[in-house]
Design a protein around this motif. Structure first.
Motif, PDB file in Angstrom:
ATOM      1  N   ASP A   1       0.815  -1.222   0.000  1.00 31.48           N
ATOM      2  CA  ASP A   1       0.000   0.000   0.000  1.00 31.48           C
ATOM      3  C   ASP A   1       0.849   1.272   0.000  1.00 31.48           C
ATOM      4  N   ILE A   2       2.158   1.106  -0.046  1.00 32.81           N
ATOM      5  CA  ILE A   2       3.050   2.272  -0.022  1.00 32.81           C
ATOM      6  C   ILE A   2       3.804   2.342  -1.342  1.00 32.81           C
ATOM      7  N   SER A   3       3.778   3.483  -1.962  1.00 29.29           N
ATOM      8  CA  SER A   3       4.593   3.632  -3.167  1.00 29.29           C
ATOM      9  C   SER A   3       5.615   4.750  -2.955  1.00 29.29           C
ATOM     10  N   LEU A   4       6.787   4.500  -3.462  1.00 35.30           N
ATOM     11  CA  LEU A   4       7.875   5.477  -3.351  1.00 35.30           C
ATOM     12  C   LEU A   4       8.292   5.888  -4.756  1.00 35.30           C
ATOM     13  N   ASN A   5       8.228   7.162  -5.013  1.00 33.22           N
ATOM     14  CA  ASN A   5       8.721   7.732  -6.274  1.00 33.22           C
ATOM     15  C   ASN A   5       9.593   8.923  -5.935  1.00 33.22           C
ATOM     16  N   GLY A   6      10.031   9.610  -6.933  1.00 31.39           N
ATOM     17  CA  GLY A   6      10.820  10.798  -6.668  1.00 31.39           C
ATOM     18  C   GLY A   6      11.539  11.296  -7.903  1.00 31.39           C
ATOM     19  N   TYR A   7      12.402  12.273  -7.700  1.00 35.36           N
ATOM     20  CA  TYR A   7      13.155  12.827  -8.819  1.00 35.36           C
ATOM     21  C   TYR A   7      14.415  13.500  -8.314  1.00 35.36           C
ATOM     22  N   LEU A   8      15.363  13.570  -9.218  1.00 29.51           N
ATOM     23  CA  LEU A   8      16.654  14.189  -8.909  1.00 29.51           C
ATOM     24  C   LEU A   8      16.978  15.165 -10.028  1.00 29.51           C
ATOM     25  N   SER A   9      17.558  16.287  -9.661  1.00 29.94           N
ATOM     26  CA  SER A   9      17.930  17.255 -10.683  1.00 29.94           C
ATOM     27  C   SER A   9      19.269  17.890 -10.330  1.00 29.94           C
ATOM     28  N   ALA A  10      20.193  17.864 -11.289  1.00 35.00           N
ATOM     29  CA  ALA A  10      21.485  18.531 -11.128  1.00 35.00           C
ATOM     30  C   ALA A  10      21.620  19.539 -12.262  1.00 35.00           C
ATOM     31  N   GLU A  11      22.164  20.710 -11.957  1.00 37.86           N
ATOM     32  CA  GLU A  11      22.177  21.784 -12.959  1.00 37.86           C
ATOM     33  C   GLU A  11      23.560  22.423 -13.104  1.00 37.86           C
ATOM     34  N   TYR A  12      23.746  23.058 -14.228  1.00 34.39           N
ATOM     35  CA  TYR A  12      24.924  23.896 -14.453  1.00 34.39           C
ATOM     36  C   TYR A  12      24.436  25.198 -15.069  1.00 34.39           C
ATOM     37  N   GLU A  13      24.952  26.320 -14.558  1.00 37.34           N
ATOM     38  CA  GLU A  13      24.484  27.622 -15.035  1.00 37.34           C
ATOM     39  C   GLU A  13      25.678  28.545 -15.220  1.00 37.34           C
ATOM     40  N   LYS A  14      25.703  29.270 -16.339  1.00 38.61           N
ATOM     41  CA  LYS A  14      26.805  30.210 -16.570  1.00 38.61           C
ATOM     42  C   LYS A  14      26.336  31.411 -17.371  1.00 38.61           C
ATOM     43  N   HIS A  15      26.789  32.560 -16.919  1.00 37.66           N
ATOM     44  CA  HIS A  15      26.546  33.802 -17.660  1.00 37.66           C
ATOM     45  C   HIS A  15      27.371  33.742 -18.954  1.00 37.66           C
ATOM     46  N   ILE A  16      26.708  33.959 -20.085  1.00 38.24           N
ATOM     47  CA  ILE A  16      27.470  33.870 -21.336  1.00 38.24           C
ATOM     48  C   ILE A  16      27.449  35.165 -22.148  1.00 38.24           C
ATOM     49  N   GLY A  17      26.754  36.181 -21.669  1.00 34.71           N
ATOM     50  CA  GLY A  17      26.785  37.435 -22.427  1.00 34.71           C
ATOM     51  C   GLY A  17      25.955  38.526 -21.790  1.00 34.71           C
ATOM     52  N   GLY A  18      26.265  39.768 -22.155  1.00 36.17           N
ATOM     53  CA  GLY A  18      25.472  40.903 -21.704  1.00 36.17           C
ATOM     54  C   GLY A  18      25.969  41.507 -20.412  1.00 36.17           C
ATOM     55  N   ASP A  19      25.056  42.233 -19.740  1.00 34.58           N
ATOM     56  CA  ASP A  19      25.427  42.971 -18.526  1.00 34.58           C
ATOM     57  C   ASP A  19      25.833  42.028 -17.392  1.00 34.58           C
ATOM     58  N   ASN A  20      26.397  42.671 -16.360  1.00 32.65           N
ATOM     59  CA  ASN A  20      27.013  41.916 -15.278  1.00 32.65           C
ATOM     60  C   ASN A  20      25.971  41.350 -14.307  1.00 32.65           C
ATOM     61  N   GLU A  21      25.232  40.364 -14.733  1.00 32.78           N
ATOM     62  CA  GLU A  21      24.260  39.668 -13.885  1.00 32.78           C
ATOM     63  C   GLU A  21      24.438  38.173 -14.132  1.00 32.78           C
ATOM     64  N   GLY A  22      23.669  37.365 -13.418  1.00 31.16           N
ATOM     65  CA  GLY A  22      23.768  35.923 -13.602  1.00 31.16           C
ATOM     66  C   GLY A  22      25.036  35.368 -12.972  1.00 31.16           C
ATOM     67  N   ASP A  23      25.368  34.134 -13.294  1.00 34.81           N
ATOM     68  CA  ASP A  23      26.495  33.451 -12.659  1.00 34.81           C
ATOM     69  C   ASP A  23      27.734  33.545 -13.553  1.00 34.81           C
ATOM     70  N   LYS A  24      28.628  34.471 -13.221  1.00 29.74           N
ATOM     71  CA  LYS A  24      29.839  34.687 -14.030  1.00 29.74           C
ATOM     72  C   LYS A  24      30.793  33.499 -13.931  1.00 29.74           C
ATOM     73  N   ASN A  25      30.793  32.842 -12.761  1.00 32.87           N
ATOM     74  CA  ASN A  25      31.770  31.773 -12.519  1.00 32.87           C
ATOM     75  C   ASN A  25      31.407  30.476 -13.233  1.00 32.87           C
ATOM     76  N   GLY A  26      30.133  30.286 -13.473  1.00 31.59           N
ATOM     77  CA  GLY A  26      29.671  28.995 -13.985  1.00 31.59           C
ATOM     78  C   GLY A  26      29.665  28.014 -12.829  1.00 31.59           C
ATOM     79  N   SER A  27      28.468  27.561 -12.431  1.00 31.49           N
ATOM     80  CA  SER A  27      28.384  26.727 -11.227  1.00 31.49           C
ATOM     81  C   SER A  27      27.550  25.477 -11.466  1.00 31.49           C
ATOM     82  N   PHE A  28      28.020  24.388 -10.849  1.00 33.77           N
ATOM     83  CA  PHE A  28      27.203  23.186 -10.757  1.00 33.77           C
ATOM     84  C   PHE A  28      26.304  23.332  -9.530  1.00 33.77           C
ATOM     85  N   ASP A  29      25.101  22.852  -9.653  1.00 34.89           N
ATOM     86  CA  ASP A  29      24.145  22.984  -8.553  1.00 34.89           C
ATOM     87  C   ASP A  29      23.449  21.635  -8.340  1.00 34.89           C
TER      88      ASP A  29
END
Lengths: 369, 144
Positions: free
Chosen positions: A40-68
């Protein structure tokens, strides 16, 4: 009558064993009454890993490029009886490590649902706010094509608004159900809750900061097999932490999605609403998001999304837009690689980015199980 | 390319000429009360709109994917969704808290049969049936 010390020990031992036996009988009886079998018990789920990097324009976003280490969520469903379901989603975000005060551990939702009929179910507990297309699945990355949910309609405080159109979560009661109108089907949800609190000292999942209860709902109609239409609303009143006054929050949303059997799809959502301050000027805002996608085959689904937010209709040049071009690649049955370029563009009075325009690269791997 | 076109035409012809009965072989746990369901009820069940049987038993779903062409006819002919859309549709229902489980996808008819036998309230699409139906399951007739 005198007992020898040996008899005394034996009698004590007997009483001890009897006590253990009675305890076991009582606890096994209660286990029998309450324990759900593994079936009567079900186990599900999800995993998410990300990478984000500023690639152009004004000085916002992640300049370093980071794994999350974005998140891992475990979703439990327990059938206590045929009519009673307990559902919970427990999340560990950004590599949660409490010793280092890093990341976040949270109960996304935990509620009991009791079936009256297929048309009517009652829920009690902490729930996602049922509003629009994305709020209930904003962490469920395998269920969405894009890396993130739309900021303009779902996370507008990250694109220039003071507060969101509606809170992420609510503690309260809800009525949910499905309905059939001729060949059209649909579903509805109505929620009554504490609402949100802007006071950091108050946990709205434990107590309300005022006597007014938040009321919201959503109605969706599957007009044809391919088209679904929906209407949402959220109404709340809360204490204003910056004054002794109140904030009346009201938001209304329209949604439409269409997808044909070949996997060509279109999603559209429009939200408008007011932050009505008793001791400050009312803020009226609106936002929309539109996405077009096309499944090329089982694996590849490119998409294009545009988001627009006007955080305050009375303030000129404060708008923000996000344009996204990306692709969702199904690597395995429930494993998805998403790669996209997000271009942010804002006007100089925008409260978050102050006129900055920039582009981020976002990559994520999401796995459902 | 030509093969793809021929396949699409054949599938279209099947969809036009065929009622739901020939698109779907539906089996269920023998405890399921219903013996006959309409195509719209079948769609409602496999899309999660109907989550419980009339006697309040929760419905659990399974799909035998062993014959992907036949399974596609079921996905598109009955459910009006392609397999990937169907998966994403159910991921949304499950992870939003709206549904307790996703349909179980099996890669052999035997596993689908076994699932239907062992799971109370189970209903499954299967691409083929054995000559003798095992104890514990029944065939659900799909008709108007």
């Amino acid at each position: 009558m005198k007992f020898s010390s040996q008899t005394q020990i034996d009698l004590n031992g007997y009483r001890y064993i009897k006590a253990i036996f009675v305890t076991l009988v009582i606890s096994s009886a209660s286990l029998h009454s309450y324990a759900a079998s593994l079936d009567d018990i079900s186990l599900n789920g999800y995993l998410s890993a990300e990478y984000e990097k500023h690639i152009g324009g004004d000085n916002e976003g992640d300049k370093n490029g980071s794994f999350d280490m974005d998140l891992i969520d475990l979703v439990f469903n327990i059938r206590a009886t045929d009519k009673l379901r307990i559902a919970t989603d427990l999340t560990w975000e950004h590599g949660a490590a409490s010793e280092e005060n890093r990341g976040n551990v949270a109960v996304e939702y935990a509620f009991a649902e009791y079936l009256i009929s297929n048309n009517t179910k009652i829920r009690v507990g902490k729930m996602f706010t049922n509003f629009g297309i994305y709020n209930e699945i904003h962490t469920a990355k395998p269920a969405t094509l894009t890396v993130k949910e739309p900021q303009s309609t779902n996370k507008n405080n990250k694109l220039g608004s003071e507060i969101r159109f509606y809170p992420r979560w609510l503690m309260g009661v809800a009525v949910v159900g499905t309905y059939q109108l001729s060949k059209m089907g649909g579903d509805y949800v109505l929620q009554l809750s504490n609402g949100e609190s802007e006071d950091e000292d108050i946990n709205p999942f434990e107590e309300d900061d005022n006597t007014h209860k938040a009321f919201n709902g959503r109605f969706r109609l599957r007009y044809t097999d391919a088209i679904q239409l929906g209407f949402s609303f959220f109404l709340d009143s809360m204490e204003d932490p910056n004054s002794s006054g109140r904030i009346d929050l009201s938001s209304y949303g329209l949604q439409a999605d269409w997808e044909n059997e070949n996997g060509t799809g279109l999603e559209f959502e429009f939200v408008l609403g007011d932050e009505d301050y008793s001791q400050a000027q009312k803020i009226s805002r609106y936002a929309y998001t539109a996405m077009l996608y096309q499944q090329l085959n089982e694996k590849y689904t490119p998409y294009l999304r545009y988001e627009y937010l006007d955080p305050d209709k009375n303030t000129s040049r404060d708008t923000g837009t996000v344009s996204i071009l990306g692709i969702n690649i199904m690597i395995d049955e429930s494993m998805f690689l998403k790669i996209e370029a997000d271009h942010f563009s804002t006007k100089e009075n925008n409260g978050k980015f102050n006129g900055a325009s920039f582009t981020d690269l976002k990559v994520s791997l999401s796995i459902g199980f | 390319m030509q093969t793809h076109v021929v396949k699409s035409i054949l599938l279209a012809l099947i969809l036009i000429s065929c009622s739901a009965t020939c698109l779907a072989t539906i089996i269920a746990n023998s405890n399921v009360v219903q013996n006959t369901i309409s195509p719209s009820e079948l769609k409602s069940i496999f899309l999660g709109t109907t989550s419980h049987w009339n006697n309040d038993t929760p419905i659990t779903l399974c799909i035998d994917n062993s014959d992907s062409e036949k399974a596609n006819q079921f996905y598109i002919g009955i459910l009006r969704k392609n397999p990937r859309s169907y998966q994403r549709f159910w991921s949304k229902k499950l992870f939003s808290g709206d549904a307790a489980t996703m349909p179980r996808i099996h890669k052999s008819p035997q596993k689908a049969l076994s699932f239907a036998i062992n799971k109370e309230g189970a209903i499954c699409y299967t691409s083929s049936l054995p000559e003798t139906l095992p104890f514990g399951i029944k065939v659900i007739e799909v008709s108007n």
